[in-house]
Design a protein around this motif. Structure first.
Motif, PDB file in Angstrom:
ATOM      1  N   TYR A  63       0.816  -1.211   0.000  1.00 14.44           N
ATOM      2  CA  TYR A  63       0.000   0.000   0.000  1.00 14.44           C
ATOM      3  C   TYR A  63       0.852   1.264   0.000  1.00 14.44           C
ATOM      4  O   TYR A  63       0.502   2.274  -0.617  1.00 14.44           O
ATOM      5  N   ALA A  64       1.999   1.214   0.676  1.00 13.00           N
ATOM      6  CA  ALA A  64       2.803   2.411   0.935  1.00 13.00           C
ATOM      7  C   ALA A  64       3.235   3.133  -0.331  1.00 13.00           C
ATOM      8  O   ALA A  64       3.158   4.364  -0.412  1.00 13.00           O
ATOM      9  N   LEU A  65       3.701   2.404  -1.336  1.00 13.88           N
ATOM     10  CA  LEU A  65       4.232   3.041  -2.539  1.00 13.88           C
ATOM     11  C   LEU A  65       3.148   3.774  -3.317  1.00 13.88           C
ATOM     12  O   LEU A  65       3.320   4.924  -3.712  1.00 13.88           O
ATOM     13  N   THR A  66       2.005   3.109  -3.543  1.00 13.80           N
ATOM     14  CA  THR A  66       0.932   3.763  -4.283  1.00 13.80           C
ATOM     15  C   THR A  66       0.381   4.955  -3.499  1.00 13.80           C
ATOM     16  O   THR A  66       0.051   5.990  -4.075  1.00 13.80           O
ATOM     17  N   HIS A  67       0.309   4.821  -2.177  1.00 13.00           N
ATOM     18  CA  HIS A  67      -0.184   5.917  -1.345  1.00 13.00           C
ATOM     19  C   HIS A  67       0.730   7.129  -1.430  1.00 13.00           C
ATOM     20  O   HIS A  67       0.269   8.266  -1.577  1.00 13.00           O
ATOM     21  N   THR A  68       2.031   6.893  -1.368  1.00 13.67           N
ATOM     22  CA  THR A  68       2.991   7.990  -1.376  1.00 13.67           C
ATOM     23  C   THR A  68       2.886   8.827  -2.638  1.00 13.67           C
ATOM     24  O   THR A  68       2.802  10.060  -2.587  1.00 13.67           O
ATOM     25  N   TYR A  69       2.884   8.195  -3.797  1.00 17.06           N
ATOM     26  CA  TYR A  69       2.865   8.945  -5.042  1.00 17.06           C
ATOM     27  C   TYR A  69       1.489   9.488  -5.381  1.00 17.06           C
ATOM     28  O   TYR A  69       1.358  10.493  -6.064  1.00 17.06           O
ATOM     29  N   ALA A  70       0.439   8.844  -4.867  1.00 18.99           N
ATOM     30  CA  ALA A  70      -0.896   9.408  -5.034  1.00 18.99           C
ATOM     31  C   ALA A  70      -0.992  10.702  -4.241  1.00 18.99           C
ATOM     32  O   ALA A  70      -1.552  11.704  -4.696  1.00 18.99           O
ATOM     33  N   GLN A  71      -0.410  10.695  -3.022  1.00 23.57           N
ATOM     34  CA  GLN A  71      -0.397  11.897  -2.198  1.00 23.57           C
ATOM     35  C   GLN A  71       0.399  13.016  -2.855  1.00 23.57           C
ATOM     36  O   GLN A  71       0.095  14.191  -2.704  1.00 23.57           O
ATOM     37  N   ALA A  72       1.439  12.640  -3.599  1.00 22.76           N
ATOM     38  CA  ALA A  72       2.282  13.634  -4.252  1.00 22.76           C
ATOM     39  C   ALA A  72       1.676  14.129  -5.566  1.00 22.76           C
ATOM     40  O   ALA A  72       2.248  14.988  -6.232  1.00 22.76           O
ATOM     41  N   GLY A  73       0.534  13.579  -5.931  1.00 30.00           N
ATOM     42  CA  GLY A  73      -0.108  14.006  -7.171  1.00 30.00           C
ATOM     43  C   GLY A  73       0.609  13.494  -8.405  1.00 30.00           C
ATOM     44  O   GLY A  73       0.545  14.102  -9.470  1.00 30.00           O
ATOM     45  N   ALA A  74       1.282  12.340  -8.279  1.00 28.33           N
ATOM     46  CA  ALA A  74       2.043  11.807  -9.399  1.00 28.33           C
ATOM     47  C   ALA A  74       1.284  10.700 -10.113  1.00 28.33           C
ATOM     48  O   ALA A  74       1.843   9.703 -10.513  1.00 28.33           O
ATOM     49  N   ALA A  75      -0.022  10.877 -10.258  1.00 23.34           N
ATOM     50  CA  ALA A  75      -0.836   9.830 -10.861  1.00 23.34           C
ATOM     51  C   ALA A  75      -0.479   9.632 -12.329  1.00 23.34           C
ATOM     52  O   ALA A  75      -0.173  10.575 -13.045  1.00 23.34           O
ATOM     53  N   PHE A  76      -0.525   8.397 -12.761  1.00 24.56           N
ATOM     54  CA  PHE A  76      -0.245   8.050 -14.151  1.00 24.56           C
ATOM     55  C   PHE A  76      -1.377   7.174 -14.665  1.00 24.56           C
ATOM     56  O   PHE A  76      -1.733   6.193 -14.034  1.00 24.56           O
ATOM     57  N   THR A  77      -1.993   7.546 -15.762  1.00 24.69           N
ATOM     58  CA  THR A  77      -3.082   6.763 -16.324  1.00 24.69           C
ATOM     59  C   THR A  77      -2.527   5.837 -17.403  1.00 24.69           C
ATOM     60  O   THR A  77      -2.086   6.303 -18.455  1.00 24.69           O
TER      61      THR A  77
END
Length: 203
Positions: A132-146
């Protein structure tokens, strides 16, 4: 040479998968099943130019109870470790004669991978769970990739060979999140760099 000696601890082995962080402000000891160790041991800053010795199962640094050794079952331990590693991962400044040898640069790159894939995500995750940690971290940073339609998202886990792929780091930019192609066992990112986690990350 061990790059991050604190991660030798059995409590830091990858993948981390526990229900919650231990809170040193409310819990003076870890659970009996985990040895009943102190969650925090006060210890002052070292003299300038020196460092405090490594203590197994702990990370020294600042935290909710001040300076000292925080147990690796606390989030504070990874917050302190992430702060230290962020500085260690910084590239040398050419204008100051900071050119690195190939070995030094390889070491810095491996530290960078450990920081990005393990330590920094754990330091920001509300639960001690690597998937969970990795996806949470970058989602929080606004680094979403579609990803394209033929790719599907899955939890960030190593493939069957223990590899996790990471995006190239350009300057101080934040890498994008990761994807797993449909029908594949391999985690990928935008870029083709990969890292085989050292054995001490694994259980």
């Amino acid at each position: 040479m061990q790059l991050v000696p604190e991660l030798r601890s059995k409590f830091a082995r990858y993948p981390l998968d526990r229900p919650r962080w231990i809170r040193p402000t409310r819990e003076s000891n870890t659970p009996k099943a985990d040895g009943g160790e102190l969650t925090f041991i006060p210890h002052p800053k070292p003299p300038k130019g020196q460092t405090n010795p490594v203590k197994m199962n702990y990370v020294w640094g600042p935290g909710t109870k001040g300076f000292g050794y925080y147990h690796l079952l606390t989030k504070e331990s990874y917050t302190a470790l992430a702060g230290r590693m962020h500085s260690e991962c910084a590239p040398p400044t050419p204008c100051c004669g900071g050119a690195n040898s190939k070995d030094d640069e390889a070491r810095r790159k491996e530290l960078e991978h450990v920081y990005l894939l393990i330590v920094n995500p754990r330091s920001q995750s509300p639960v001690p769970k690597d998937t969970y940690a990795l996806t949470h971290t970058y989602a929080q940073a606004g680094a979403a990739f579609t990803p394209p339609e033929d790719r599907q998202w899955k939890e960030i886990i190593p493939d069957s060979k223990g590899r996790v792929n990471v995006d190239k780091i350009k300057g101080n930019s934040t890498p994008t999140t990761f994807y797993q192609p449909a029908g594949s066992t391999e985690i990928r990112a935008v870029g083709d760099d990969s890292l085989s986690p050292p054995d001490y990350w694994k259980k």
